[in-house]
Design a protein around this motif. Structure first.
Motif, PDB file in Angstrom:
ATOM      1  N   HIS A 725       0.823  -1.216   0.000  1.00 26.50           N
ATOM      2  CA  HIS A 725       0.000   0.000   0.000  1.00 26.50           C
ATOM      3  C   HIS A 725       0.853   1.261   0.000  1.00 26.50           C
ATOM      4  CE1 HIS A 725      -4.286  -1.299   0.378  1.00 26.50           C
ATOM      5  NE2 HIS A 725      -3.668  -2.461   0.542  1.00 26.50           N
ATOM      6  N   LEU A 728       1.318   1.914  -3.562  1.00 27.44           N
ATOM      7  CA  LEU A 728       0.155   2.607  -4.105  1.00 27.44           C
ATOM      8  C   LEU A 728       0.169   4.086  -3.759  1.00 27.44           C
ATOM      9  CD1 LEU A 728      -3.025   0.361  -3.641  1.00 27.44           C
ATOM     10  CD2 LEU A 728      -1.948   1.079  -5.765  1.00 27.44           C
ATOM     11  N   LYS A 735      -1.769  -0.092  -9.231  1.00 29.53           N
ATOM     12  CA  LYS A 735      -2.952  -0.936  -8.964  1.00 29.53           C
ATOM     13  C   LYS A 735      -3.464  -1.564 -10.248  1.00 29.53           C
ATOM     14  CE  LYS A 735      -7.224  -0.947  -6.325  1.00 29.53           C
ATOM     15  NZ  LYS A 735      -8.099  -0.161  -5.413  1.00 29.53           N
ATOM     16  N   LYS A 736      -3.451  -0.779 -11.328  1.00 27.64           N
ATOM     17  CA  LYS A 736      -3.885  -1.304 -12.617  1.00 27.64           C
ATOM     18  C   LYS A 736      -2.838  -2.233 -13.199  1.00 27.64           C
ATOM     19  CE  LYS A 736      -5.634   0.231 -17.081  1.00 27.64           C
ATOM     20  NZ  LYS A 736      -5.950   1.413 -17.954  1.00 27.64           N
ATOM     21  N   GLY A 739      -2.743  -5.382 -10.654  1.00 31.17           N
ATOM     22  CA  GLY A 739      -4.041  -5.976 -10.373  1.00 31.17           C
ATOM     23  C   GLY A 739      -4.473  -5.688  -8.951  1.00 31.17           C
ATOM     24  N   ALA A 740      -5.776  -5.464  -8.767  1.00 27.50           N
ATOM     25  CA  ALA A 740      -6.298  -5.087  -7.449  1.00 27.50           C
ATOM     26  C   ALA A 740      -6.070  -6.181  -6.401  1.00 27.50           C
ATOM     27  CB  ALA A 740      -7.786  -4.754  -7.562  1.00 27.50           C
ATOM     28  N   GLU A 741      -6.134  -7.437  -6.829  1.00 29.87           N
ATOM     29  CA  GLU A 741      -5.994  -8.549  -5.879  1.00 29.87           C
ATOM     30  C   GLU A 741      -4.622  -8.537  -5.188  1.00 29.87           C
ATOM     31  OE1 GLU A 741      -6.804 -12.266  -7.701  1.00 29.87           O
ATOM     32  OE2 GLU A 741      -8.908 -11.802  -8.136  1.00 29.87           O
ATOM     33  N   TRP A 742      -3.621  -8.072  -5.910  1.00 30.16           N
ATOM     34  CA  TRP A 742      -2.247  -8.067  -5.358  1.00 30.16           C
ATOM     35  C   TRP A 742      -2.154  -7.210  -4.105  1.00 30.16           C
ATOM     36  CZ3 TRP A 742       2.263  -4.809  -5.087  1.00 30.16           C
ATOM     37  CH2 TRP A 742       3.476  -5.507  -4.939  1.00 30.16           C
ATOM     38  N   PHE A 743      -3.035  -6.210  -3.989  1.00 28.87           N
ATOM     39  CA  PHE A 743      -2.977  -5.264  -2.874  1.00 28.87           C
ATOM     40  C   PHE A 743      -3.974  -5.589  -1.763  1.00 28.87           C
ATOM     41  CE2 PHE A 743      -1.410  -3.029  -6.589  1.00 28.87           C
ATOM     42  CZ  PHE A 743      -0.264  -2.398  -6.112  1.00 28.87           C
ATOM     43  N   GLU A 744      -4.770  -6.629  -1.950  1.00 29.01           N
ATOM     44  CA  GLU A 744      -5.795  -6.949  -0.955  1.00 29.01           C
ATOM     45  C   GLU A 744      -5.204  -7.695   0.235  1.00 29.01           C
ATOM     46  OE1 GLU A 744      -8.917  -9.071  -2.838  1.00 29.01           O
ATOM     47  OE2 GLU A 744      -9.607  -7.361  -4.044  1.00 29.01           O
ATOM     48  N   LYS A 816      -5.633   3.401   3.894  1.00 29.87           N
ATOM     49  CA  LYS A 816      -4.459   3.810   3.130  1.00 29.87           C
ATOM     50  C   LYS A 816      -3.238   3.835   4.034  1.00 29.87           C
ATOM     51  CE  LYS A 816      -6.982   6.732  -0.163  1.00 29.87           C
ATOM     52  NZ  LYS A 816      -7.128   8.103  -0.709  1.00 29.87           N
TER      53      LYS A 816
END
Length: 909
Positions: A725, A728, A735-736, A739-744, A816
């Motif tokens: 994060h 980010l 994030k694009k 991929g969003a999953e990588w940051f979850e 964040k």
């Protein structure tokens, strides 16, 4: 009872019911041999849980010794003798509390008469899993079959090598004999006694003579004429060390493995000088306001009786002991005897008080006094603790070493045991009795004739002074509990202890030349007509295949009732067709040995014969065999062979075979990480422990340790989430890209509740670190003669923890994470993520390793049964520092193993 007149075999037992001296063919045939066509090769623990009585076809339900002793569990489990504890008990004297006994077994409701083997299955040690030895469990072949087949293959290989070794030696003898007869001008080679070893062989720089302790392989000649080496010079890979450690490492030790062998091995030393022993401090009388209470009355006791009362009072927090009825009974008997002997107990007016009931004694005032002193001791500053330790070390320095044949050797237990209450191991019948203070008048000193005899304390004299150069002890006395003799010996790192270890492993190496004949003989004698021969063969089978200890006769009135193979009783062995044997008894150190193993059909049949009616509970299974007779028989195969050598041989030979396979499969392990190499060794070590049945009780803190490791791994994963994060925060476009999953957040592992708890832990951890650093800085200032920092400074430092707490709250609310660190960049954060992945992989490997070791005596196998030279060879071949396997203490203990094969990368057991 058999009374055959034609039996010339001595009876091993004279008590209980004896087996018949001969086994007739009719009786042998009548004892139907079980079918085991589907059973795996024998000798591996199967441990599928408790024996279910309704499935038994051979034995009636047994009590496993309930008629002679209560059923017991491992001593590693705490024994709670007070099942009901309530707040109302807190104000009562300890002795007044309810003494309902809770058994030391893992079950809460087991009956005294219930067989140990039929206890709750969940409380028995679990059977070995595929993960325990690093193998895949998704194979169609059951794990026990795979292990048993592997063990059989290793044994066959060992027997094949034994024949090859003897053939090679016989050939060498013939060649040597031919050369001697062909050339009379050539000086004859040194002849050897017929122990089957080639006359010209050397090992570790010591020429082979005639006994079975001698080595089997070659070793280059000694490199140093003075036979000395730096203590830590043997580690294959050295790390950076401080000056203090370097100075310790520079201490030279005696290279006895390179020194010429003495002609007379029985002479241990020519000159010996030492300073005797250190006695414990004298007893300090309690303050006048600290009294033992009896029915609420403060008692005035003699100094001797007060000291004995203090022994019990000081250990009230050791409930395992002080709430034990046997402990209480023995203590009370000795205490009241001491009170009576020294003038009795009196109240404040001088009237005698008769102490008749233990339950009326209240030791809390004494406990509070000693506990307060302990708390004061713990509260001392680091500087004070260091000063006290330095003073103690200085006072004891003259006793820590002796001069043995002109060289300095470290002494092991130079302190005389202080008086106190005897604990014992297991359910010892004498637990709680008073260990009396040892006086100089009880101690015999062993020292050189020309040496100065150490002076005893003023006003005392030694019991005796002797000059026995065939003994390795420096001082000796007899304790009052069991009448056992206590000895002051050299330390484990000393040359004398090293030579003892060396001989033990060399004897095991010698056994590898004879193992095939021994196994052939006992396999044949399993069907012998004489019961004594059949019992002996069965016992050797169990010792060899299952690693049972031989066992000795016990004085059950004065010792804990522990047994081994030769002393097994009717109730310790349960038979389940077709060929499963369940062992359930107290072994060494009173640790419960429970195991289920599949044995050869003939062994099962023999045990069935040895348990045949009219034998019952309390009768010996091997009633025509003693450990002495067994060892005498084994000594016919090779000098010095005894039952205990099999454990060392089997472990070392198995490890040797596994390490050869590791080298074949992995080469030198260049593609493996250091942690993977260490795990490779540990997996082999674990497999040795399983194959050789070296077990231990699962530690009480194992689950807590595993949870702690799991939390640490989760903590690293949480760090990864925060760093992602931060990426980010400085580059939202990632994030694009990723991929969003990588940051979850991984919800299956790191839920919000766990995250918040972990954040609180991190804040508290930082507070503790700041406080400790503040305290340490203050102690340093005081030591330098400066003023301490004020509390305000600590408050300012603790602001960092407050800021961290605020940061976590903000992150939780906004979801964040702000970028941290100097010059943050995506590249730096990605490098940090790689490092965290490495740490996580290492910790997961360590966790898997620890879980696999929970029930296996990995340390016991490595230190006591596996030849340390095998560990050194692995260390050298795979370029792993020996420090990864041996602690500093063990490196000192095994200096001989590390140094003696420093130039032999291909050394073999």
């Amino acid at each position: 009872m058999a009374s055959d007149s034609d039996d010339d075999m001595p009876l091993a037992r004279t008590n209980g019911r004896l087996s018949k001296a001969h086994i007739s063919k009719a009786e042998d045939k009548a004892m139907k041999e079980p079918s085991a066509s589907s059973a795996p090769a024998p000798g591996i623990s199967i441990r599928n849980g408790p024996v279910i009585e309704d499935k038994m076809e051979v034995d009636e339900p047994v009590t496993n010794g309930a008629a002679k002793r209560k059923s017991r569990g491992s001593t590693s489990k705490a024994v709670n003798y007070n099942m009901e504890s309530s707040e109302s008990d807190d104000g009562k004297p300890l002795a007044k509390r309810q003494k309902t006994v809770k058994k030391a077994l893992d079950s809460d409701s087991d009956s005294d008469d219930m067989p140990l083997a039929s206890k709750k299955p969940g409380k028995l040690p679990p059977k070995a899993t595929a993960a325990d030895i690093g193998e895949s469990s998704d194979d169609d072949i059951p794990l026990t079959h795979k292990l048993a087949e592997k063990k059989v293959a290793i044994e066959k290989k060992a027997e094949k090598e034994a024949k090859a070794i003897r053939a090679k030696e016989n050939k060498a003898k013939k060649v040597a004999k031919k050369e001697d007869s062909d050339d009379e001008d050539v000086k004859p080679k040194t002849k050897r006694k017929s122990n089957g070893v080639a006359p010209s062989k050397k090992s570790n720089g010591v020429k082979i003579e005639s006994d079975s302790d001698e080595p089997l392989s070659k070793k280059p000649a000694a490199k140093k004429a003075n036979c000395k080496v730096k203590a830590e010079a043997a580690s294959p890979v050295k790390k950076g060390k401080g000056k203090k450690e370097e100075s310790e490492d520079a201490e030279e030790v005696y290279r006895w493995w390179d020194a010429p062998k003495k002609e007379d091995d029985s002479v241990k030393w020519d000159t010996l000088q030492h300073n005797g022993v250190v006695f414990p401090p004298e007893y300090e009388i309690l303050p006048k306001d600290v009294k033992l209470l009896y029915d609420g009355i403060p008692l005035t006791l003699s100094v001797e009786a007060e000291e004995v009362a203090g022994f019990f009072g000081a250990m009230l927090n050791s409930t395992h002991n002080v709430e034990n009825p046997t402990f209480q009974k023995n203590f009370f008997a000795d205490f009241t005897e001491e009170v009576k002997k020294t003038g009795g107990a009196k109240d404040k007016d001088g009237n005698k008080v008769a102490i008749k009931e233990f339950s009326k004694l209240d030791f809390k005032p004494i406990f509070n006094y000693y506990d307060g002193k302990n708390q004061e001791k713990k509260a001392r500053s680091s500087a004070e603790k260091k000063a006290d330790k330095a003073a103690k070390d200085e006072a004891e320095a003259p006793y820590t070493h002796c001069i043995w044949d002109g060289r300095k050797e470290q002494v092991g237990n130079f302190r005389v045991e202080p008086p106190g209450l005897f604990r014992g191991r297991g359910e010892h019948p004498k637990t709680g009795k008073v260990k009396r203070r040892v006086t100089p008048e009880q101690i015999t000193i062993n020292i050189g004739k020309e040496a100065t005899v150490p002076a005893p304390p003023e006003g005392h004299k030694w019991k005796a002074v002797q000059h026995d150069n065939k003994a390795t002890w420096l001082a000796m006395w007899q304790e009052n509990i069991n009448g056992a003799y206590k000895y002051v010996m050299l330390a484990a790192k000393s040359s004398i202890k090293g030579q003892s270890d060396y001989k033990k492993f060399e004897k095991a190496r010698e056994l590898k030349k004879h193992i095939d004949r021994i196994r052939e003989d006992y396999t044949r004698d399993l069907k012998a007509e004489l019961t004594a021969d059949r019992q002996r063969a069965t016992a050797v089978y169990l010792i060899d295949k299952l690693a049972l200890r031989a066992g000795n006769e016990k004085d059950t009135e004065n010792e804990a009732e522990t047994v081994g193979c030769c002393s097994l009783k009717f109730e310790h062995v349960t038979l389940r067709p077709p060929n499963t044997v369940i062992f359930d008894f107290l072994g060494k150190d009173s640790i419960r040995y429970y195991d289920e193993v599949e044995v050869e059909p003939q062994v099962f049949k023999n045990l069935k014969l040895f348990k045949k009616s009219p034998k019952t509970t309390g009768d010996d299974i091997f009633d025509r065999l003693t450990t002495t007779q067994l060892n005498k028989h084994l000594n016919n195969y090779m000098p010095g062979l005894s039952a205990k050598v099999f454990r060392t041989y089997n472990a070392s030979w198995t490890m040797s075979d596994l390490l050869k396979k590791l080298k074949k499969n992995h080469g030198e392990g260049k593609d493996l990480s250091m942690q993977e190499k260490v795990k490779l060794y540990n997996d082999a070590n674990r497999e040795v422990a399983i194959l050789c049945n070296h077990k231990r009780t699962i530690g009480a803190g194992h689950e807590a340790q595993m949870e702690k490791m799991a939390d640490r791994i989760k903590g690293l994963k949480y760090q990864k989430w925060r760093i992602k994060h931060m990426i980010l925060d400085i580059d939202p476009k990632q994030k694009k890209k990723k991929g969003a999953e990588w940051f979850e957040l991984a919800n299956n592992e790191l839920d919000e509740e766990w995250v918040r708890a972990h954040q609180a832990f991190l804040v508290q951890e930082q507070r503790i670190k700041i406080e400790k650093k503040f305290q340490k800085d203050n102690e340093k200032l005081v030591a330098d003669g400066q003023k301490e920092m004020k509390a305000k400074e600590l408050s300012e430092r603790l602001e960092a923890a407050v800021e961290l707490e605020k940061k976590f709250k903000k992150e939780n609310k906004s979801k964040k994470v702000e970028a941290e660190g100097k010059g943050p960049s995506v590249e730096k954060y990605e490098a940090n993520l790689e490092k965290l992945d490495e740490r996580i992989a290492i910790m997961m490997t360590q966790a898997e390793d620890r879980e696999g070791n929970k029930e296996v005596a990995l340390g016991t196998s490595k230190i006591n049964y596996i030849d340390p030279r095998l560990t050194v060879v692995f260390s050298k071949q795979f370029s792993v520092s020996i420090e990864k396997f041996f602690s500093k203490t063990l490196r000192e203990k095994f200096t001989w193993a590390i140094e003696s094969i420093e130039d032999e990368d291909d050394w073999e057991f």
